[in-house]
Scaffold this motif. Structure first.
Motif, short mmCIF file in Angstrom:
data_model
loop_
_atom_site.label_atom_id
_atom_site.label_comp_id
_atom_site.label_asym_id
_atom_site.label_seq_id
_atom_site.Cartn_x
_atom_site.Cartn_y
_atom_site.Cartn_z
N VAL A 1 0.74 -1.28 -0.02
CA VAL A 1 0.16 0.10 0.14
C VAL A 1 0.79 1.29 0.02
O VAL A 1 2.01 1.21 0.53
CB VAL A 1 -1.13 -0.08 1.27
N PRO A 2 0.39 2.34 -0.54
CA PRO A 2 1.20 3.53 -0.57
C PRO A 2 1.39 4.06 0.99
O PRO A 2 0.58 4.18 1.73
CB PRO A 2 0.31 4.87 -1.28
N LEU A 3 2.93 4.37 1.21
CA LEU A 3 3.06 4.97 2.43
C LEU A 3 3.38 6.43 2.41
O LEU A 3 3.74 6.92 1.54
CB LEU A 3 4.56 4.03 3.00
N GLY A 4 2.88 7.07 3.69
CA GLY A 4 3.57 8.38 3.78
C GLY A 4 4.87 8.74 4.12
O GLY A 4 5.45 7.78 4.36
N PRO A 5 5.15 9.91 4.21
CA PRO A 5 6.67 10.45 4.64
C PRO A 5 6.97 9.80 6.00
O PRO A 5 6.06 9.43 6.80
CB PRO A 5 6.64 11.82 4.70
N ALA A 6 8.19 9.36 6.24
CA ALA A 6 8.58 8.90 7.28
C ALA A 6 8.41 9.93 8.55
O ALA A 6 8.74 11.11 8.34
CB ALA A 6 10.22 8.26 7.33
N ALA A 7 8.21 9.60 9.81
CA ALA A 7 8.11 10.51 10.90
C ALA A 7 8.43 9.54 12.20
O ALA A 7 8.29 8.26 12.20
CB ALA A 7 6.64 10.92 10.91
N GLY A 8 9.08 10.14 13.10
CA GLY A 8 9.36 9.92 14.28
C GLY A 8 8.08 9.63 15.43
O GLY A 8 6.99 10.29 15.31
N GLY A 9 8.21 8.99 16.58
CA GLY A 9 7.59 8.98 17.53
C GLY A 9 6.26 7.88 17.43
O GLY A 9 5.23 8.25 18.12
N LEU A 10 6.22 7.15 16.43
CA LEU A 10 5.03 6.38 16.15
C LEU A 10 5.55 4.92 16.43
O LEU A 10 6.88 4.41 16.31
CB LEU A 10 4.63 6.40 14.81
N PRO A 11 4.41 4.01 16.78
CA PRO A 11 4.75 2.60 16.87
C PRO A 11 5.10 2.22 15.75
O PRO A 11 4.68 2.69 14.47
CB PRO A 11 3.43 2.09 17.21
N SER A 12 5.84 1.09 15.49
CA SER A 12 6.52 0.46 14.37
C SER A 12 5.93 -0.91 13.94
O SER A 12 5.50 -1.49 15.07
CB SER A 12 7.85 0.54 14.47
N ILE A 13 6.03 -1.27 12.98
CA ILE A 13 5.72 -2.59 12.50
C ILE A 13 6.38 -3.06 11.22
O ILE A 13 6.98 -1.92 10.38
CB ILE A 13 4.17 -2.71 12.03
N ALA A 14 6.64 -4.17 11.04
CA ALA A 14 7.64 -4.75 9.96
C ALA A 14 6.99 -4.70 8.60
O ALA A 14 5.70 -4.75 8.59
CB ALA A 14 8.20 -6.22 10.11
N ALA A 15 7.59 -4.42 7.53
CA ALA A 15 7.04 -4.25 6.19
C ALA A 15 6.40 -5.78 5.69
O ALA A 15 5.78 -5.54 4.98
CB ALA A 15 8.17 -3.92 5.21
N THR A 16 6.93 -6.63 6.41
CA THR A 16 6.19 -8.06 6.04
C THR A 16 4.87 -8.25 6.69
O THR A 16 4.11 -9.25 6.35
CB THR A 16 7.25 -9.19 6.61
N ALA A 17 4.41 -7.25 7.51
CA ALA A 17 3.05 -7.60 8.03
C ALA A 17 1.93 -7.18 7.32
O ALA A 17 2.13 -6.74 6.05
CB ALA A 17 3.07 -6.52 9.33
N THR A 18 0.79 -7.41 7.77
CA THR A 18 -0.36 -7.04 6.79
C THR A 18 -1.29 -5.93 7.42
O THR A 18 -0.97 -5.41 8.52
CB THR A 18 -1.29 -8.35 6.85
N LEU A 19 -2.12 -5.51 6.80
CA LEU A 19 -2.82 -4.41 7.03
C LEU A 19 -3.56 -4.73 8.31
O LEU A 19 -4.01 -3.86 9.29
CB LEU A 19 -3.82 -3.95 6.06
N ARG A 20 -4.11 -6.00 8.63
CA ARG A 20 -4.74 -6.61 9.80
C ARG A 20 -3.72 -6.32 10.89
O ARG A 20 -4.17 -5.86 12.06
CB ARG A 20 -5.05 -7.83 9.63
N ASP A 21 -2.38 -6.57 10.85
CA ASP A 21 -1.63 -6.26 11.90
C ASP A 21 -1.31 -4.85 12.07
O ASP A 21 -1.31 -4.69 13.41
CB ASP A 21 -0.20 -6.97 11.41
N VAL A 22 -1.38 -4.06 11.21
CA VAL A 22 -1.49 -2.45 11.33
C VAL A 22 -2.94 -2.12 12.09
O VAL A 22 -2.70 -1.30 13.06
CB VAL A 22 -1.44 -1.82 9.97
N LEU A 23 -3.98 -2.61 11.86
CA LEU A 23 -5.02 -2.29 12.55
C LEU A 23 -5.08 -2.55 14.00
O LEU A 23 -5.13 -1.99 14.89
CB LEU A 23 -6.21 -2.88 12.02
N ASP A 24 -4.44 -3.77 14.16
CA ASP A 24 -4.29 -4.35 15.64
C ASP A 24 -3.31 -3.37 16.28
O ASP A 24 -3.48 -3.15 17.62
CB ASP A 24 -3.81 -5.74 15.65
N THR A 25 -2.26 -2.97 15.67
CA THR A 25 -1.27 -1.95 16.50
C THR A 25 -1.85 -0.83 16.78
O THR A 25 -1.69 -0.37 17.86
CB THR A 25 -0.05 -1.96 15.56
N MET A 26 -2.71 -0.22 15.91
CA MET A 26 -3.28 1.01 16.24
C MET A 26 -4.27 1.00 17.26
O MET A 26 -4.36 1.85 18.08
CB MET A 26 -4.08 1.62 14.82
#
Length: 555
Positions: free
Chosen positions: A507-532
């Motif tokens: 998926v398209p990614l925005g500019p890099a920024a600090g202070g955010l939780p991180s997730i590996a590029a091999t993860a899925t959007l479901r993993d992203v949602l769970d982290t949020m």
């Protein structure tokens, strides 16, 4: 008076002098120990000969009858009938055809010894785990090989217990053989009984009785030792061969054309006119409710089930034209119950099919080492027996065994269904990792739609009788179910499940920024949602090799 006690000219036996005076038992033994030892040796010889013949005949009867219930019942009933005949009566009856002496006694002993051996052979062969037998057939071991390499070794403890009982019966009845001038310690007993009340007659009876008891005890101890030495113990295989280069035979296309299976006595077919093409190098999952025919469909590929009509091809060749066992040896087969051979060590289990195919010992050893590494097991695991492994480790061995001969096709029938959720997830990840390396054609059967979504390149959703409801990629099925049946089977949270199929790197990614939780590029959007949800953040940093690639947010 037995055959070894011929009277001399004066009508006295050779040991008459020692019997003319009352002796203690120990004195009697000291005077007559040579006669006693000779009788004991003859008794042992007679017992061994009778048991050997009974084993040969009894196991043969068991092997020939265990597959049919009525035949097995007839065999056990017939051999049991001999035990109802009093031994003295049987020995007397046999005087007609065989006369007096050894042949008469030997024939009677064999008849008496048959029942335990025949019955235990039938029980032992029938008691072998059906999953183990099914796995052996699926690996291409023919009926004779399955009998000699699987059924008989696993039935051996039961058969041995039958031989043990038969030996005890034989030792006792052999003593009565002295009644018809048979050899053995029975002559001491019958000679003493014939002279009962005379000097040392009781010593003779006691000597024969104690001798038979000691022989029975020694034989029993011998069987205990034999049982310990042969109970599922095989020498360790030394994996001295080099692992070599990983073999790389790719997958082959499987095609089912208008395939049906109608079992006798069933009104409706288990599989009804199914047509399906399984592309080479892909994982295709057959899923549907229990009893819909998915396992039957898969088993028609390696001909564990023969189709009633239709054609199954592998690489463009009709599998019906292939040699059955050769076809199965080149088709990997993994089942839920694993089906590892419990009497073989792990390395021997993995090397079964290569050995059948005639590979050299060094080549088999190298392949076993390679596969242990591939499935994440050590050489120490290879020296263990299946019962010494965890359920997850046994499943890994099952996968390694299926891949041993580098087959182009793997058939997997709910292989992870009996494991706990954590182990199942790890095994699924392991299978996907392996598939990236080997690119086999894998037909995977499961009733768990979430497992199908995770593993399948394509999913075939089956209705009852293996009627194809929808055959497509996981993403396409979740996005556009063919009908309400597929929609209901996929579940109510299809959109969330779709997120689990989309890598965040796609998926398209925005500019890099600090202070955010991180997730590996091999993860899925479901993993992203769970982290949020877990962190309360509306964006996460996507990292790869320690560097931030960009930001994925709810926008």
């Amino acid at each position: 008076m037995g055959p070894g006690r011929t009277p001399d000219a004066a009508g006295e036996s050779p040991t008459a002098t020692s019997r003319s005076e009352a002796l203690s038992w120990w004195e009697y033994l000291r005077e007559n120990w040579i006669d006693v030892v000779n009788d004991a040796i003859l008794h042992v010889d007679l017992t061994l000969a009778a048991v050997a013949l009974a084993v040969l005949i009894g196991t043969t009867i068991g092997v020939l009858t265990y597959r049919r219930r009525w035949l097995g019942s007839l065999a056990t009933t017939t051999t049991a009938a001999f035990l109802t005949i009093p031994s003295i009566a049987l020995l007397g009856i046999l005087i007609g055809p065989f006369g007096l002496g050894l042949t008469n006694v030997l024939f009677a002993l064999v008849l008496y010894a048959l029942l335990p051996i025949t019955r235990n052979t039938i029980v032992g062969l029938r008691g072998v785990d059906p999953a183990v037998v099914d796995a052996a057939h699926g690996m291409g071991l023919g009926r004779v090989r399955v009998l000699w390499r699987v059924r008989l070794p696993l039935a051996w403890p039961v058969i041995l217990s039958g031989i043990r009982v038969s030996t005890q019966i034989t030792i006792g009845i052999a003593a009565i053989g002295a009644y018809v001038k048979g050899p053995g310690l029975g002559n001491e007993i019958f000679d003493g009984l014939g002279r009962f009340g005379s000097v040392n007659s009781l010593n003779q009876v006691l000597t024969g009785t104690v001798g038979i008891m000691l022989l029975a005890l020694l034989f029993d101890l011998a069987y205990v030792v034999v049982g310990k030495l042969t109970a599922w113990r095989r020498p360790r295989t030394r994996l001295e061969g080099a692992a070599g280069e990983p073999t790389g035979a790719g997958g082959e296309t499987i095609e089912l054309r208008e395939v049906s299976k109608q079992y006798p006595g069933h009104a409706v077919p288990a599989v009804d006119n199914l047509s399906l093409t399984i592309p080479a190098g892909e994982i295709v999952v057959l899923t549907g409710p229990s009893g819909c025919g998915k396992t039957t469909t898969m088993r028609m590929i390696n001909r564990l089930v023969e189709p009633t009509s239709g054609v199954v091809t592998l690489g463009g060749t009709d599998v019906a034209e292939l040699d059955l066992d050769e076809h199965r040896r080149h088709t990997g087969y993994v089942i839920q119950q694993v089906g590892l051979f419990p009497h073989l060590r792990v390395d021997a289990n993995i090397g079964v099919v290569p050995r059948v195919l005639g590979w050299t010992r060094q080549r088999v050893a190298g392949r076993v080492r390679e596969l242990l590494d591939v499935v994440g097991l050590t050489r120490e695991h290879g020296r263990r027996y299946p019962r010494e492994l965890s359920g997850g480790q046994q499943q890994r061995v099952g996968v390694a065994r299926a891949m041993a001969a580098d087959p182009p096709v793997l058939l997997m029938d709910e292989p992870f269904g009996s494991t706990d959720p954590i182990t199942r997830a790890r095994l699924q990840d392991e299978l996907l990792r392996l598939q990236k390396q080997v690119r086999k054609t894998i037909v995977f059967v499961t009733h768990d739609f979430d497992e199908a979504l995770k593993l399948g390149d394509r999913i075939a959703v089956l209705r009852p009788r293996s009627v194809l409801a929808q055959y497509d990629t996981p993403q396409a099925i979740l996005a556009a179910p063919a009908d309400d049946y597929v929609s209901a089977f996929a579940g109510s949270k299809r959109n969330l499940k779709r997120l689990a199929l989309i890598p965040v790197a796609d998926v398209p990614l925005g500019p890099a920024a600090g202070g955010l939780p991180s997730i590996a590029a091999t993860a899925t959007l479901r993993d992203v949602l769970d982290t949020m949800v877990r962190t309360g953040s509306t964006a996460v940093s996507v990292t790869e090799n320690g560097a931030v690639r960009g930001v994925c947010d709810v926008a």
